[in-house]
Design a protein around this motif. Structure first.
Motif, PDB file in Angstrom:
ATOM      1  N   THR A  69      -7.591   3.811   4.330  1.00 24.29           N
ATOM      2  CA  THR A  69      -6.910   2.515   3.821  1.00 24.29           C
ATOM      3  C   THR A  69      -6.448   3.105   2.417  1.00 24.29           C
ATOM      4  OG1 THR A  69      -8.112   1.004   5.142  1.00 24.29           O
ATOM      5  CG2 THR A  69      -6.701   0.122   3.051  1.00 24.29           C
ATOM      6  N   ALA A  70      -7.614   3.937   1.727  1.00 22.88           N
ATOM      7  CA  ALA A  70      -7.305   4.154   0.336  1.00 22.88           C
ATOM      8  C   ALA A  70      -6.332   5.276   0.276  1.00 22.88           C
ATOM      9  CB  ALA A  70      -8.735   4.839  -0.148  1.00 22.88           C
ATOM     10  N   LYS A  71      -6.347   6.303   1.107  1.00 28.69           N
ATOM     11  CA  LYS A  71      -5.396   7.342   1.151  1.00 28.69           C
ATOM     12  C   LYS A  71      -3.956   6.809   1.292  1.00 28.69           C
ATOM     13  CE  LYS A  71      -7.997  11.360   2.175  1.00 28.69           C
ATOM     14  NZ  LYS A  71      -8.263  12.614   2.964  1.00 28.69           N
ATOM     15  N   ILE A  72      -3.885   5.666   2.174  1.00 31.03           N
ATOM     16  CA  ILE A  72      -2.630   5.042   2.536  1.00 31.03           C
ATOM     17  C   ILE A  72      -1.930   4.526   1.103  1.00 31.03           C
ATOM     18  CG2 ILE A  72      -1.322   3.389   3.701  1.00 31.03           C
ATOM     19  CD1 ILE A  72      -3.287   3.999   6.086  1.00 31.03           C
ATOM     20  N   ALA A  73      -3.042   3.652   0.676  1.00 34.21           N
ATOM     21  CA  ALA A  73      -2.728   3.001  -0.800  1.00 34.21           C
ATOM     22  C   ALA A  73      -2.284   3.794  -1.488  1.00 34.21           C
ATOM     23  CB  ALA A  73      -3.960   2.100  -1.013  1.00 34.21           C
ATOM     24  N   LEU A  74      -2.856   4.898  -2.081  1.00 35.37           N
ATOM     25  CA  LEU A  74      -2.397   5.916  -3.023  1.00 35.37           C
ATOM     26  C   LEU A  74      -1.065   6.305  -2.698  1.00 35.37           C
ATOM     27  CD1 LEU A  74      -5.761   7.827  -3.256  1.00 35.37           C
ATOM     28  CD2 LEU A  74      -4.902   6.142  -4.817  1.00 35.37           C
ATOM     29  N   GLU A  75      -0.463   6.024  -1.656  1.00 34.43           N
ATOM     30  CA  GLU A  75       1.222   6.480  -1.532  1.00 34.43           C
ATOM     31  C   GLU A  75       2.155   5.397  -1.923  1.00 34.43           C
ATOM     32  OE1 GLU A  75       2.070   9.661  -0.789  1.00 34.43           O
ATOM     33  OE2 GLU A  75      -0.203  10.269  -0.901  1.00 34.43           O
ATOM     34  N   LEU A  76       1.290   4.290  -2.257  1.00 32.06           N
ATOM     35  CA  LEU A  76       2.177   3.035  -2.550  1.00 32.06           C
ATOM     36  C   LEU A  76       2.146   2.700  -3.975  1.00 32.06           C
ATOM     37  CD1 LEU A  76       0.886   0.913   0.491  1.00 32.06           C
ATOM     38  CD2 LEU A  76       3.067   2.217   0.300  1.00 32.06           C
ATOM     39  N   ASN A  77       2.988   1.685  -4.545  1.00 32.50           N
ATOM     40  CA  ASN A  77       3.008   1.276  -5.637  1.00 32.50           C
ATOM     41  C   ASN A  77       1.898   0.427  -5.990  1.00 32.50           C
ATOM     42  OD1 ASN A  77       3.351  -0.159  -8.297  1.00 32.50           O
ATOM     43  ND2 ASN A  77       5.614   0.690  -8.339  1.00 32.50           N
ATOM     44  N   PRO A  78       0.958   0.413  -6.991  1.00 33.41           N
ATOM     45  CA  PRO A  78      -0.101  -0.659  -6.964  1.00 33.41           C
ATOM     46  C   PRO A  78       0.481  -1.868  -7.192  1.00 33.41           C
ATOM     47  CG  PRO A  78      -0.341   0.809  -8.814  1.00 33.41           C
ATOM     48  CD  PRO A  78       0.774   1.788  -7.622  1.00 33.41           C
ATOM     49  N   SER A  79       1.497  -2.026  -8.142  1.00 36.58           N
ATOM     50  CA  SER A  79       2.060  -3.300  -8.557  1.00 36.58           C
ATOM     51  C   SER A  79       2.728  -4.173  -7.106  1.00 36.58           C
ATOM     52  CB  SER A  79       3.225  -3.246  -9.509  1.00 36.58           C
ATOM     53  OG  SER A  79       2.725  -2.628 -10.841  1.00 36.58           O
ATOM     54  N   GLN A  80       3.137  -3.254  -6.274  1.00 36.70           N
ATOM     55  CA  GLN A  80       3.589  -3.834  -5.058  1.00 36.70           C
ATOM     56  C   GLN A  80       2.458  -4.584  -4.285  1.00 36.70           C
ATOM     57  OE1 GLN A  80       5.974  -0.493  -3.098  1.00 36.70           O
ATOM     58  NE2 GLN A  80       8.069  -1.391  -4.321  1.00 36.70           N
ATOM     59  N   LEU A  81       1.345  -3.964  -4.311  1.00 32.39           N
ATOM     60  CA  LEU A  81       0.076  -4.149  -3.501  1.00 32.39           C
ATOM     61  C   LEU A  81      -0.461  -5.420  -4.132  1.00 32.39           C
ATOM     62  CD1 LEU A  81      -1.929  -3.817  -1.364  1.00 32.39           C
ATOM     63  CD2 LEU A  81      -3.408  -2.271  -2.953  1.00 32.39           C
ATOM     64  N   VAL A  82      -0.467  -5.430  -5.325  1.00 29.65           N
ATOM     65  CA  VAL A  82      -0.856  -6.690  -6.156  1.00 29.65           C
ATOM     66  C   VAL A  82       0.391  -7.906  -5.726  1.00 29.65           C
ATOM     67  CG1 VAL A  82      -1.053  -8.103  -8.236  1.00 29.65           C
ATOM     68  CG2 VAL A  82      -1.838  -5.569  -8.068  1.00 29.65           C
ATOM     69  N   ALA A  83       1.533  -7.612  -5.780  1.00 28.38           N
ATOM     70  CA  ALA A  83       2.630  -8.763  -5.404  1.00 28.38           C
ATOM     71  C   ALA A  83       2.345  -8.966  -4.205  1.00 28.38           C
ATOM     72  CB  ALA A  83       3.929  -8.199  -5.773  1.00 28.38           C
TER      73      ALA A  83
END
Length: 412
Positions: free
Chosen positions: A356-370
């Motif tokens: 999950t962490a490796k996948i998230a690191l490819e995404l924008n953290p602001s988008q994850l928060v939203a």
């Protein structure tokens, strides 16, 4: 020339006093007669009003609190009728000879009654004892003690006892909600006190209902989404889990996944709302509502849904997780074992923190928060129980790699 040797009357002085006293008596009698005429004829309305005031009293009519039911109609809380014994302090002080009989019937010491009256001597009302059974209150009334009266009240009873204590809460001696659903829905359950005007005899017994000043409105029933059978099963399962893991406490919530309704909410240690001796501020808090917990792996499906929505990943995208440890900013992220290479779908199946962490690191953290905000993280749920906290969902301009990673899988 001979002198007149006749003496003055011996009792002349005393005869003058006699007439003085007689005149005073006549004037006093006339004054009393005039006063009697005034109060009986001229000021008659005032006396009648004062006499009526001593006979007529305004009494409260206490409402019955509404029942609380589970989703299947089983009673979770109900108010049963009880009585309170109260007194007019000045009147009861004059009936000191009856104190022993009154104290013995109420299971009190005679000195207790004396202390109660001493503290409230200047008041017109004082409770002697409350929450009595109607049968015992009838025995007290039969004593006929001057200045002692009974008043109908209600006492709350919880059939599920400690199983639902945190959820339901409890009421005070006046049957007003203090915690839990009892407090949250006080206006719905509590009802409105009424008043009536009655006439009483010289011993204070009601002999006539004169009129109703304001009607009493009894509380309304409240039906919860809780299923008491599931509540009991959740309580038993949580208790076994605490024993198994030697935990100091725990919380369990059961939801209907289709509607989001809460079917059970349990906290341990618990308290029994029927037994106030079990009340302890350390265990009375409904931790399922008031305490903040890390969401843990419940966050992972939302992280992976954002990954799929981004177009960067598909369910079959392969994610390396070996050797079961990932170091970011000198912080170790672990899986329970080395899963090797996992597809995105299997990252969710295995609940892999590293994947999950490796996948998230490819995404924008602001988008994850939203994304997390859009599904309610960091917001009140609207559960309508007192003390709910919204939790904390950080939003930053710059994220460390370890912060970005832990946000994605709900720990840290």
């Amino acid at each position: 020339m001979a002198r007149d040797r006749r003496k003055k009357p011996k009792y002349l002085f005393f005869q003058g006093r006699h007439w003085f006293v007689l005149v005073c008596l006549v004037m006093g009698t006339m004054a009393l007669a005039v006063r009697g005429l005034y109060v009986q004829v001229i000021d008659n309305d005032l006396l009648q009003a004062e006499g009526l005031e001593r006979q007529v009293r305004v009494l409260k009519m206490m409402p019955a609190r509404g029942k609380i039911l589970d989703r299947r109609g089983h009673v979770l809380a109900v108010s049963t009728p009880v009585d309170a014994i109260w007194a007019h302090p000045a009147s009861l002080r004059q009936a000191r000879a009856d104190w022993p009989r009154l104290a013995n019937t109420l299971g009190m010491e005679t000195a207790d009654i004396g202390r109660i009256l001493k503290r409230n001597i200047n008041k017109g009302f004082v409770y002697i004892k409350r929450s009595l059974s109607p049968a015992l209150a009838s025995q007290v009334a039969a004593l006929g003690v001057r200045g002692v009266y009974r008043q109908r009240e209600y006492h709350r009873y919880y059939p599920a006892g400690r199983i639902a204590g945190h959820l339901l809460g409890f009421t005070d001696v006046d049957d007003r909600g203090q915690e839990g659903a009892e407090l949250a829905f006080e206006n719905h359950l509590g009802g409105v006190v009424g008043q009536k005007r009655v006439r009483r005899d010289r011993r204070g017994h009601t002999v006539e209902n004169l009129d109703q000043i304001s009607p009493v409105h009894h509380g309304r029933e409240l039906q919860l989404s809780i299923d008491v059978r599931i509540q009991f099963a959740a309580h038993q399962a949580l208790a076994r889990t605490l024993v198994e893991h030697k935990a100091a406490g725990g919380t369990a919530i059961v939801l209907d996944s289709r509607t989001g309704e809460i079917l059970a909410m349990v906290n341990l240690p618990e308290f029994n709302p029927n037994d106030r001796s079990t009340f302890n501020t350390n265990v009375m808090r409904n931790r399922a509502v008031t305490d903040i917990f890390e969401p843990g792996s419940t966050v992972k499906p939302f992280t992976l849904s954002l990954a799929l929505q981004s177009g960067i990943f598909t369910p079959d995208t392969k994610i390396p997780t070996s050797p079961g440890v990932l170091v970011l900013d000198r912080r170790r992220i672990r899986d329970i074992r080395d899963y090797g290479v996992l597809t995105l779908a299997n990252v969710l199946v295995k609940s892999s923190n590293i994947g999950t962490a490796k996948i998230a690191l490819e995404l924008n953290p602001s988008q994850l928060v939203a994304t997390l905000q859009s599904v309610g993280f960091g917001q009140l749920t609207g559960v309508e129980l007192p003390g709910e906290r919204s939790g904390v969902l950080q939003s930053k301009e710059r994220w460390r790699l370890s912060e970005h990673a832990t946000l994605s899988y709900g720990y840290g």
